[in-house]
Scaffold this active site. Structure first.
Site, mmCIF file in Angstrom:
data_model
loop_
_atom_site.group_PDB
_atom_site.id
_atom_site.type_symbol
_atom_site.label_atom_id
_atom_site.label_comp_id
_atom_site.label_asym_id
_atom_site.label_seq_id
_atom_site.Cartn_x
_atom_site.Cartn_y
_atom_site.Cartn_z
ATOM 1 N N CYS A 116 0.820 -1.227 0.000
ATOM 2 C CA CYS A 116 0.000 0.000 0.000
ATOM 3 C C CYS A 116 0.848 1.269 0.000
ATOM 4 O O CYS A 116 0.393 2.320 -0.435
ATOM 5 C CB CYS A 116 -0.928 0.005 1.208
ATOM 6 S SG CYS A 116 -2.016 -1.419 1.204
ATOM 7 N N HIS A 278 -4.052 6.973 0.975
ATOM 8 C CA HIS A 278 -4.233 5.628 0.420
ATOM 9 C C HIS A 278 -5.632 5.160 0.805
ATOM 10 O O HIS A 278 -6.050 5.311 1.953
ATOM 11 C CB HIS A 278 -3.160 4.697 0.992
ATOM 12 C CG HIS A 278 -3.514 3.250 0.843
ATOM 13 N ND1 HIS A 278 -3.824 2.697 -0.378
ATOM 14 C CD2 HIS A 278 -3.650 2.252 1.762
ATOM 15 C CE1 HIS A 278 -4.126 1.422 -0.201
ATOM 16 N NE2 HIS A 278 -4.032 1.129 1.084
ATOM 17 N N ASN A 308 -9.983 -1.077 -2.229
ATOM 18 C CA ASN A 308 -8.574 -0.789 -1.955
ATOM 19 C C ASN A 308 -7.737 -1.367 -3.097
ATOM 20 O O ASN A 308 -7.698 -2.578 -3.277
ATOM 21 C CB ASN A 308 -8.207 -1.432 -0.610
ATOM 22 C CG ASN A 308 -6.751 -1.236 -0.226
ATOM 23 O OD1 ASN A 308 -5.904 -0.915 -1.054
ATOM 24 N ND2 ASN A 308 -6.448 -1.462 1.046
HETATM 25 N N1 COA Z 1 -18.918 -9.825 5.811
HETATM 26 C C1 COA Z 1 -19.594 -10.119 6.915
HETATM 27 N N2 COA Z 1 -18.996 -10.367 8.085
HETATM 28 C C2 COA Z 1 -17.667 -10.312 8.132
HETATM 29 C C3 COA Z 1 -16.893 -10.000 7.005
HETATM 30 C C4 COA Z 1 -17.568 -9.760 5.795
HETATM 31 N N3 COA Z 1 -16.940 -9.437 4.666
HETATM 32 N N4 COA Z 1 -15.588 -10.005 7.347
HETATM 33 C C5 COA Z 1 -15.530 -10.312 8.647
HETATM 34 N N5 COA Z 1 -16.794 -10.507 9.124
HETATM 35 C C6 COA Z 1 -17.202 -10.851 10.482
HETATM 36 C C7 COA Z 1 -16.127 -11.554 11.269
HETATM 37 O O1 COA Z 1 -16.120 -12.917 10.988
HETATM 38 C C8 COA Z 1 -16.551 -11.253 12.688
HETATM 39 O O2 COA Z 1 -17.570 -12.130 13.025
HETATM 40 P P1 COA Z 1 -17.719 -12.694 14.528
HETATM 41 O O3 COA Z 1 -17.940 -11.490 15.387
HETATM 42 O O4 COA Z 1 -18.910 -13.591 14.439
HETATM 43 O O5 COA Z 1 -16.438 -13.406 14.829
HETATM 44 C C9 COA Z 1 -17.151 -9.847 12.596
HETATM 45 O O6 COA Z 1 -17.448 -9.655 11.210
HETATM 46 C C10 COA Z 1 -16.233 -8.775 13.069
HETATM 47 O O7 COA Z 1 -14.936 -8.995 12.505
HETATM 48 P P2 COA Z 1 -13.773 -8.010 12.693
HETATM 49 O O8 COA Z 1 -12.594 -8.495 11.914
HETATM 50 O O9 COA Z 1 -13.597 -7.733 14.159
HETATM 51 O O10 COA Z 1 -14.387 -6.721 11.992
HETATM 52 P P3 COA Z 1 -13.884 -5.248 12.001
HETATM 53 O O11 COA Z 1 -14.894 -4.377 12.603
HETATM 54 O O12 COA Z 1 -12.487 -5.140 12.494
HETATM 55 O O13 COA Z 1 -13.883 -4.937 10.445
HETATM 56 C C11 COA Z 1 -12.284 -4.738 8.671
HETATM 57 C C12 COA Z 1 -13.059 -5.683 9.582
HETATM 58 C C13 COA Z 1 -11.389 -5.594 7.814
HETATM 59 C C14 COA Z 1 -13.279 -3.998 7.804
HETATM 60 C C15 COA Z 1 -11.523 -3.740 9.548
HETATM 61 O O14 COA Z 1 -10.810 -4.392 10.542
HETATM 62 C C16 COA Z 1 -10.553 -2.925 8.726
HETATM 63 O O15 COA Z 1 -10.941 -2.202 7.832
HETATM 64 N N6 COA Z 1 -9.263 -2.994 9.040
HETATM 65 C C17 COA Z 1 -8.255 -2.303 8.293
HETATM 66 C C18 COA Z 1 -8.063 -3.038 7.029
HETATM 67 C C19 COA Z 1 -7.244 -2.300 6.042
HETATM 68 O O16 COA Z 1 -7.274 -1.108 5.978
HETATM 69 N N7 COA Z 1 -6.526 -3.079 5.265
HETATM 70 C C20 COA Z 1 -5.737 -2.566 4.233
HETATM 71 C C21 COA Z 1 -4.520 -2.003 4.800
HETATM 72 S S1 COA Z 1 -3.707 -1.142 3.655
#
Ligand code: COA
Length: 351
Positions: A116, A278, A308
């Site tokens: 990224c 980004h 992304n």
């Molecule tokens: N659809 C539905 N549910 C989903 C899912 C999806 N696409 N992806 C994950 N879940 C579920 C998980 O399984 C979890 O379920 P559970 O509570 O039953 O275990 C729940 O949603 C919460 O998961 P979690 O990972 O804690 O969610 P979050 O609030 O952290 O959101 C992201 C996930 C990935 C959106 C978030 O963490 C994020 O954006 N992080 C930064 C990622 C990023 O910027 N990456 C690129 C870097 S350059």
């Protein structure tokens, strides 16, 4: 004093639109979940067998070259940033050179792997080459074809829904104008969490970084380390991400590295005319905006349409903002990125 300026900019996104609803047919997810957590509504996927990371980069590069008012043969150095290359080796730099039809061999092509942050790392490298007078027309490309290797199942949903395909490119040239060009760039890294946002195989690791016992890496012969027998079963050839850890670090490092650039140049956040972060997650961008006290019209977000696109996200967004007339000569533009590595960086440009 010689500075580098962005003389031309281009972008390319594939035609095929994949909505959140489309993904619900492949995994247990919902439009509501994706939009609420990431802001993403849709993304683009390249046409398989016809488009690649290199071909998309080439389309963006052609536009940047034309807008810079130069010929392809004038390019004297290529920098290509991607985490999703056409081949394991050689890198996309030489493939792009061939695709563009640049036949002269005096030029160099450099491939960088900073995910990224790839575009900002590339910008900083190009800036050094221009400032020292080595090159006059550097073509910097960020391109990704994530769709080639995402896990289209409920298991991979946290990663798969986020990423999209596309490319952006700029041509950098020297300028001697008093107040124009790249004012400063700042690069950082911390390998502590290398595996928390990674695609670890194929590679030479042989289980080393993960602890052999925990990883269950088979005791294989030389030649089998790269593509080992249970590679397919353990899915380590898919990207994995600890979303919460990435989020936590991103919201800290983005403002930090932007402030570092502002301090270096004696400028304030309020001086920024356009911040192009980004496009990792709309929530991250909104957090940075709030932290810096910027208005909506001082920040460009397009993750809603493209997801992304990693190394391509900044040049695509920058190009869109410029095409929309939101970046004009003399404006202060701030770029910032955070991602896998972890690596992060910022740049301040007087347009
Ligand atoms: N659809 C539905 N549910 C989903 C899912 C999806 N696409 N992806 C994950 N879940 C579920 C998980 O399984 C979890 O379920 P559970 O509570 O039953 O275990 C729940 O949603 C919460 O998961 P979690 O990972 O804690 O969610 P979050 O609030 O952290 O959101 C992201 C996930 C990935 C959106 C978030 O963490 C994020 O954006 N992080 C930064 C990622 C990023 O910027 N990456 C690129 C870097 S350059």
């Amino acid at each position: 004093m010689i500075r580098s300026k962005i003389a031309g900019i281009g972008r390319y996104v594939p035609e095929q639109v994949v909505t959140n609803h489309d993904l619900t047919k492949l995994m247990d997810t919902s439009d509501e979940w994706i939009q609420e957590r990431t802001g993403i509504k849709e993304r683009r996927y390249a046409k398989k067998h016809e488009e690649t990371t290199t071909t998309m980069g080439t389309r963006a590069a052609e536009i940047a070259i034309e807008r810079a008012g130069i010929q392809k043969e004038d390019v004297d150095f290529i920098i290509f940033a991607t985490l999703s290359p056409d081949y394991y080796f050689p890198g996309c730099g030489v493939l792009l050179q061939r695709e563009l039809g640049i036949t002269k061999t005096e030029i160099g092509a450099l491939d960088i792997r900073n995910q990224c942050s790839g575009f900002i790392y590339g910008l900083s490298i190009a800036d050094q080459f221009i400032k020292t007078g080595i090159y006059k027309n550097i073509l910097l490309v960020g391109s990704e074809m994530h769709s080639m290797g995402l896990e289209f199942s409920t298991k991979g949903r946290n990663v798969t829904v986020i990423f999209g395909d596309g490319a952006g490119a700029v041509v950098l040239q020297p300028t001697e104008k008093e107040d124009q060009g790249i004012l400063t760039t700042h690069l950082h890294s911390d390998g502590t969490h290398a595996e928390q946002l990674a695609m670890i195989s194929p590679g030479s690791h042989g289980g080393y970084h993960l602890g052999k016992e925990n990883f269950g890496f088979p005791d294989v012969e030389y030649g089998e380390l790269f593509i080992y027998p249970n590679l397919i079963d353990n899915n380590s050839y898919y990207p994995n991400m600890d979303g919460q850890l990435v989020f936590k670090n991103a919201v800290q490092k983005f403002p930090e590295v932007i402030n570092e650039a502002l301090q270096k140049t004696g400028l304030q956040a309020s001086d920024i005319d356009m911040l192009v972060p980004h496009q990792a997650n709309l929530r991250i961008s909104q957090f940075i905006q709030g932290k810096l006290g910027l208005r909506d019209d001082q920040v460009w977000n397009n993750i809603q349409k493209y997801g992304n696109t990693t190394a391509a996200s900044i040049p695509i967004a920058l190009c869109e903002a410029w095409e929309a007339g939101k970046i004009k000569e003399g404006d202060l533009v701030c770029l910032a990125a955070f991602g896998s590595g972890f690596t992060w960086g910022s740049a301040l440009i007087r347009w």
